[in-house]
Design an enzyme around this catalytic site. Structure first.
Site, PDB file in Angstrom:
ATOM      1  N   ASN A 151      76.196  18.073  48.770  1.00  0.00           N
ATOM      2  CA  ASN A 151      76.072  17.106  49.864  1.00  0.00           C
ATOM      3  C   ASN A 151      76.474  15.670  49.505  1.00  0.00           C
ATOM      4  O   ASN A 151      76.834  14.898  50.381  1.00  0.00           O
ATOM      5  CB  ASN A 151      74.660  17.152  50.463  1.00  0.00           C
ATOM      6  CG  ASN A 151      73.590  16.737  49.483  1.00  0.00           C
ATOM      7  OD1 ASN A 151      73.760  16.830  48.275  1.00  0.00           O
ATOM      8  ND2 ASN A 151      72.468  16.287  50.005  1.00  0.00           N
ATOM      9  N   LYS A 173      79.336  20.570  36.024  1.00  0.00           N
ATOM     10  CA  LYS A 173      79.568  21.761  36.845  1.00  0.00           C
ATOM     11  C   LYS A 173      79.268  21.340  38.286  1.00  0.00           C
ATOM     12  O   LYS A 173      78.111  21.224  38.689  1.00  0.00           O
ATOM     13  CB  LYS A 173      78.628  22.894  36.377  1.00  0.00           C
ATOM     14  CG  LYS A 173      78.874  24.292  36.955  1.00  0.00           C
ATOM     15  CD  LYS A 173      78.521  24.438  38.339  1.00  0.00           C
ATOM     16  CE  LYS A 173      78.472  25.667  39.085  1.00  0.00           C
ATOM     17  NZ  LYS A 173      79.140  25.436  40.372  1.00  0.00           N
ATOM     18  N   GLU A 227      66.373  17.004  40.419  1.00  0.00           N
ATOM     19  CA  GLU A 227      66.153  16.462  41.764  1.00  0.00           C
ATOM     20  C   GLU A 227      66.291  17.654  42.701  1.00  0.00           C
ATOM     21  O   GLU A 227      67.380  18.222  42.810  1.00  0.00           O
ATOM     22  CB  GLU A 227      67.232  15.468  42.145  1.00  0.00           C
ATOM     23  CG  GLU A 227      67.440  14.327  41.192  1.00  0.00           C
ATOM     24  CD  GLU A 227      68.571  13.410  41.647  1.00  0.00           C
ATOM     25  OE1 GLU A 227      68.458  12.222  41.412  1.00  0.00           O
ATOM     26  OE2 GLU A 227      69.549  13.895  42.233  1.00  0.00           O
ATOM     27  N   ARG A 286      70.561  16.042  53.833  1.00  0.00           N
ATOM     28  CA  ARG A 286      70.213  15.056  52.800  1.00  0.00           C
ATOM     29  C   ARG A 286      68.840  15.434  52.259  1.00  0.00           C
ATOM     30  O   ARG A 286      67.940  15.768  53.024  1.00  0.00           O
ATOM     31  CB  ARG A 286      70.154  13.642  53.395  1.00  0.00           C
ATOM     32  CG  ARG A 286      71.507  13.127  53.843  1.00  0.00           C
ATOM     33  CD  ARG A 286      71.380  11.854  54.689  1.00  0.00           C
ATOM     34  NE  ARG A 286      70.547  10.855  54.073  1.00  0.00           N
ATOM     35  CZ  ARG A 286      69.362  10.465  54.564  1.00  0.00           C
ATOM     36  NH1 ARG A 286      68.867  10.986  55.686  1.00  0.00           N
ATOM     37  NH2 ARG A 286      68.660   9.536  53.936  1.00  0.00           N
ATOM     38  N   CYS A 287      68.708  15.338  50.933  1.00  0.00           N
ATOM     39  CA  CYS A 287      67.406  15.678  50.346  1.00  0.00           C
ATOM     40  C   CYS A 287      66.326  14.798  50.937  1.00  0.00           C
ATOM     41  O   CYS A 287      65.192  15.228  51.148  1.00  0.00           O
ATOM     42  CB  CYS A 287      67.449  15.518  48.831  1.00  0.00           C
ATOM     43  SG  CYS A 287      67.906  13.858  48.298  1.00  0.00           S
ATOM     44  N   THR A 288      66.679  13.529  51.227  1.00  0.00           N
ATOM     45  CA  THR A 288      65.694  12.568  51.704  1.00  0.00           C
ATOM     46  C   THR A 288      65.624  12.490  53.235  1.00  0.00           C
ATOM     47  O   THR A 288      65.037  11.547  53.773  1.00  0.00           O
ATOM     48  CB  THR A 288      66.050  11.163  51.180  1.00  0.00           C
ATOM     49  OG1 THR A 288      67.439  10.963  51.421  1.00  0.00           O
ATOM     50  CG2 THR A 288      65.756  11.014  49.702  1.00  0.00           C
ATOM     51  N   GLU A 291      62.318  23.587  54.347  1.00  0.00           N
ATOM     52  CA  GLU A 291      63.371  22.562  54.404  1.00  0.00           C
ATOM     53  C   GLU A 291      64.577  23.158  55.126  1.00  0.00           C
ATOM     54  O   GLU A 291      65.257  24.027  54.574  1.00  0.00           O
ATOM     55  CB  GLU A 291      63.767  22.169  52.968  1.00  0.00           C
ATOM     56  CG  GLU A 291      64.875  21.148  52.913  1.00  0.00           C
ATOM     57  CD  GLU A 291      65.423  20.905  51.499  1.00  0.00           C
ATOM     58  OE1 GLU A 291      65.630  21.880  50.743  1.00  0.00           O
ATOM     59  OE2 GLU A 291      65.662  19.733  51.157  1.00  0.00           O
TER      60      GLU A 291
HETATM   61  P1  NAP Z   1      72.098  24.686  45.328  1.00  0.00           P
HETATM   62  O1  NAP Z   1      72.558  25.853  46.079  1.00  0.00           O
HETATM   63  O2  NAP Z   1      70.815  24.784  44.580  1.00  0.00           O
HETATM   64  O3  NAP Z   1      73.304  24.312  44.322  1.00  0.00           O
HETATM   65  C1  NAP Z   1      73.220  23.193  43.480  1.00  0.00           C
HETATM   66  C2  NAP Z   1      74.115  23.412  42.276  1.00  0.00           C
HETATM   67  O4  NAP Z   1      73.598  24.477  41.486  1.00  0.00           O
HETATM   68  C3  NAP Z   1      75.542  23.813  42.618  1.00  0.00           C
HETATM   69  O5  NAP Z   1      76.408  23.221  41.686  1.00  0.00           O
HETATM   70  C4  NAP Z   1      75.526  25.320  42.430  1.00  0.00           C
HETATM   71  O6  NAP Z   1      76.795  25.875  42.183  1.00  0.00           O
HETATM   72  C5  NAP Z   1      74.642  25.409  41.212  1.00  0.00           C
HETATM   73  N1  NAP Z   1      74.065  26.721  40.974  1.00  0.00           N
HETATM   74  C6  NAP Z   1      73.892  27.753  41.824  1.00  0.00           C
HETATM   75  N2  NAP Z   1      73.308  28.794  41.179  1.00  0.00           N
HETATM   76  C7  NAP Z   1      73.098  28.402  39.909  1.00  0.00           C
HETATM   77  C8  NAP Z   1      72.523  29.013  38.753  1.00  0.00           C
HETATM   78  N3  NAP Z   1      72.020  30.244  38.774  1.00  0.00           N
HETATM   79  N4  NAP Z   1      72.478  28.311  37.623  1.00  0.00           N
HETATM   80  C9  NAP Z   1      72.970  27.056  37.555  1.00  0.00           C
HETATM   81  N5  NAP Z   1      73.524  26.418  38.610  1.00  0.00           N
HETATM   82  C10 NAP Z   1      73.583  27.084  39.770  1.00  0.00           C
HETATM   83  O7  NAP Z   1      71.962  23.383  46.264  1.00  0.00           O
HETATM   84  P2  NAP Z   1      72.994  22.819  47.336  1.00  0.00           P
HETATM   85  O8  NAP Z   1      73.031  23.755  48.492  1.00  0.00           O
HETATM   86  O9  NAP Z   1      74.262  22.426  46.691  1.00  0.00           O
HETATM   87  O10 NAP Z   1      72.249  21.460  47.778  1.00  0.00           O
HETATM   88  C11 NAP Z   1      71.226  21.445  48.727  1.00  0.00           C
HETATM   89  C12 NAP Z   1      69.863  21.379  48.084  1.00  0.00           C
HETATM   90  O11 NAP Z   1      69.855  20.338  47.118  1.00  0.00           O
HETATM   91  C13 NAP Z   1      68.759  21.030  49.056  1.00  0.00           C
HETATM   92  O12 NAP Z   1      67.624  21.782  48.753  1.00  0.00           O
HETATM   93  C14 NAP Z   1      68.505  19.552  48.788  1.00  0.00           C
HETATM   94  O13 NAP Z   1      67.218  19.107  49.142  1.00  0.00           O
HETATM   95  C15 NAP Z   1      68.743  19.484  47.331  1.00  0.00           C
HETATM   96  N6  NAP Z   1      69.104  18.116  46.930  1.00  0.00           N
HETATM   97  C16 NAP Z   1      68.157  17.377  46.319  1.00  0.00           C
HETATM   98  C17 NAP Z   1      68.439  16.067  45.977  1.00  0.00           C
HETATM   99  C18 NAP Z   1      67.400  15.203  45.323  1.00  0.00           C
HETATM  100  O14 NAP Z   1      67.778  14.149  44.852  1.00  0.00           O
HETATM  101  N7  NAP Z   1      66.134  15.578  45.275  1.00  0.00           N
HETATM  102  C19 NAP Z   1      69.686  15.531  46.269  1.00  0.00           C
HETATM  103  C20 NAP Z   1      70.632  16.330  46.907  1.00  0.00           C
HETATM  104  C21 NAP Z   1      70.334  17.631  47.240  1.00  0.00           C
HETATM  105  P3  NAP Z   1      77.567  26.704  43.334  1.00  0.00           P
HETATM  106  O15 NAP Z   1      77.899  25.722  44.380  1.00  0.00           O
HETATM  107  O16 NAP Z   1      78.745  27.233  42.610  1.00  0.00           O
HETATM  108  O17 NAP Z   1      76.634  27.766  43.800  1.00  0.00           O
HETATM  109  O1  G3H Z   2      70.624  14.274  49.261  1.00  0.00           O
HETATM  110  C1  G3H Z   2      70.092  13.468  48.517  1.00  0.00           C
HETATM  111  C2  G3H Z   2      70.632  12.115  48.310  1.00  0.00           C
HETATM  112  O2  G3H Z   2      70.264  11.623  47.058  1.00  0.00           O
HETATM  113  C3  G3H Z   2      70.101  11.235  49.413  1.00  0.00           C
HETATM  114  O3  G3H Z   2      70.593   9.962  49.353  1.00  0.00           O
HETATM  115  O4  G3H Z   2      68.906   8.942  50.886  1.00  0.00           O
HETATM  116  O5  G3H Z   2      70.959   7.714  50.213  1.00  0.00           O
HETATM  117  O6  G3H Z   2      71.095   9.660  51.755  1.00  0.00           O
HETATM  118  P1  G3H Z   2      70.381   9.023  50.621  1.00  0.00           P
END
Ligand code: NAP
Ligand code: G3H
Length: 489
Positions: free
Chosen positions: A163, A186, A259, A292-294, A388
């Site tokens: 994202n 990665k 995160e 967005r996570c937030t 979520e």
């Molecule tokens: P995701 O599906 O967990 O993927 C995140 C990363 O992990 C990608 O690079 C993904 O690669 C990789 N990945 C997948 N399976 C893995 C494994 N078994 N081992 C190691 N890495 C692996 O998350 P997303 O859909 O990209 O992002 C959305 C989520 O992220 C939401 O839950 C959101 O709240 C959270 N987020 C949190 C924050 C924060 O700051 N707290 C910020 C942004 C997003 P692939 O794409 O190749 O699967």
């Molecule tokens: O998705 C998570 C991002 O760190 C959120 O950043 O609150 O500036 O949109 P933001």
């Protein structure tokens, strides 16, 4: 790579030990746009042998990089920030197509990242240790002094989500390398074109061979292999709680910075400025379709002002712009990242409807586009109260008072951020003190920036703290050299 890329299919390679490298397997992963399913580009699907070579290169390069003066490392960052700013148009075009984000938000993500990189270079200059006299501890004399310096950790594995493919990759790379670590990035597969473009920016800025490397491949295929690789000294991960939990289960003795997901609550008390509150809630919940996570992911409003607030929120949700980011510059509601994500959001919507929540706006879907959806009278037996969605759906939960709001907010497994809206500072602190989250926003939507503030999630929302100074600290460790003065008298 930096040519005008609009309307042109991109074939990117990985940066390994200073060379742009294809996979020997000849396998590529095709990246399709969430907007119209067109093929945007391809990235190599790397083999485990290639992953091994990448980590070896990072390990070797670290020996020299950790001894490179900090001011030289900072110079690379300043150059990278300038190049990134120059590339804003190209990169915006890739990002819009690859992750479906609107133009204005892509541009602001890229410019914010350039600022982040510069600020990190500035912050690195105040990286310093301390000297501690031994005799401050009972029983010790003045002959013992500990000289404490900060050392890099080694090879950092940075895993970023889809994202914020530039900001959440650079916010790992820049503090890691300025501190003397080397990095293997990665990127999320959907987002890897942006991630590789960012690597090119750092390469052009002069990052030496092996200091920044990239690995592309599906997380489900190479994820376990890379996170358990013997050459990983630190994992800096942003993504879902599900994958974060998996990583923390299968790794051992490797420090983690994570995160993860969130279910940020906006708590609205009876003396809140309802216009300000409604504006913040709507932009907080729906921008970039809630991906967005937030994002504000639930509203907990006290009964006394609920009708008035709901009316104001509804009015604003009905006015959100919806559609194709390639056609509308600052569109709020865009197609979700893939059909699985849209299916999940619809599942939550349907369950809330079945259980009797009142649908005020939306509820419909066309392809990956889920229309902005607003529910009132959501209750705690509904999945929408706890899960979520990562999509444009907002549940309003009515509560009798602030204590009920706090109790429901804290019952969540997540603990990223929360917001409290009130004009009474005592009430704001009463609520903030009791919330189990990393950050409480008073009279503002939940959000990450400014990026030098500490940013962290508690419970299922994360491990450790990000934010420029905090990220540098997290990716370094103290090293104590103790001088024992010999008393020759
Ligand atoms: P995701 O599906 O967990 O993927 C995140 C990363 O992990 C990608 O690079 C993904 O690669 C990789 N990945 C997948 N399976 C893995 C494994 N078994 N081992 C190691 N890495 C692996 O998350 P997303 O859909 O990209 O992002 C959305 C989520 O992220 C939401 O839950 C959101 O709240 C959270 N987020 C949190 C924050 C924060 O700051 N707290 C910020 C942004 C997003 P692939 O794409 O190749 O699967
Ligand atoms: O998705 C998570 C991002 O760190 C959120 O950043 O609150 O500036 O949109 P933001």
């Amino acid at each position: 790579m930096f040519s005008n890329i609009k309307d042109q299919e991109l074939i990117f390679r990985n940066l390994i030990n200073g060379n742009w490298t294809n996979s020997k397997s000849g396998n590529f992963i095709e990246i399709y746009s969430p907007i119209d399913n067109r093929l945007v580009g391809k990235v190599p699907a790397m083999t485990t042998e290639e992953v091994d070579y990448t980590f070896e290169s990072a390990r070797k390069a670290q020996e020299e990089w950790k001894n490179t003066p900090i001011n030289k490392r900072a110079e690379v960052l300043y150059k990278a920030a300038d190049i990134l700013e120059d590339k804003v148009e190209d990169l915006t075009n890739i990002m819009m197509l690859e992750i479906g984000k609107d133009k204005k938000s892509c541009e602001s993500e890229i410019l914010r990242t350039a600022d982040f990189i510069r600020f990190t270079a500035d912050a690195s200059k105040s990286l310093s240790g301390e000297s501690i006299p031994g005799d401050s501890f009972p029983g010790f004399k003045r002959n013992k002094i500990s000289v404490v310096t900060r050392e890099p950790l080694g090879v950092v594995l940075a895993i970023s989500p889809f994202n914020y493919p530039i900001n959440l990759a650079a916010s790992k790379i820049a503090p890691a390398i300025v501190a003397g670590n080397t990095v293997v990035l990665k990127p999320a597969t959907q987002g890897s074109l942006c991630g590789l473009y960012l690597a090119k920016v750092f390469e052009e800025a002069g990052v030496p061979a092996g200091v920044l490397n990239t690995v592309t491949g599906k997380g489900s295929e190479i994820g376990d292999y890379i996170v358990t690789h013997r050459d990983v000294d630190f994992i800096n991960f942003t993504g879902s709680t599900e994958i974060g939990t998996r990583i923390s289960k299968i790794t051992s003795m490797v420090p983690l910075l994570m995160e993860l997901g969130g279910k940020d609550a906006a708590i609205v008390l009876e003396d809140a400025d309802l216009d300000l509150t409604a504006s913040n809630i709507v932009s907080g919940a729906y921008s970039y379709s809630g991906q967005r996570c937030t994002a504000v992911k639930r509203v907990l409003v006290v009964d006394k002002v609920a009708d008035a607030l709901v009316e104001k929120i509804k009015e604003k949700v009905e006015k959100l712009s919806i559609g194709n980011p390639l056609e509308i510059d600052d569109v709020n509601i865009v197609p979700l990242i893939n059909s699985k994500a849209a299916d999940f959001v619809v599942e939550l919507i349907e369950e809330a409807k079945e259980k009797g929540a009142k649908l005020l706006v939306g509820g419909n879907r066309e392809g990956n586009l889920v229309y902005p959806t607003l529910f009132d009278y959501v209750t705690t037996d509904m999945r929408l109260a706890w899960e979520e969605p990562f999509g444009p759906v907002l549940p309003i939960i009515r509560v009798k008072d602030k204590d009920e709001a706090i109790a429901i907010a804290n019952e969540s497994k997540y603990g990223l951020q929360s917001a409290v809206f009130t004009e009474n500072i005592n009430e704001a602190f009463y609520v903030a003190d009791r919330l189990e989250v990393g950050t409480v926003q008073v009279n503002n939507k939940t959000e990450r920036g400014p990026d030098h503030f500490p940013f962290l999630g508690v419970k299922a929302s994360g491990i450790g703290t990000q934010g420029i100074k905090y990220s540098i600290e997290a990716m370094t460790r103290p090293k104590a050299t103790i001088i024992n003065l010999i008393d020759r008298k």
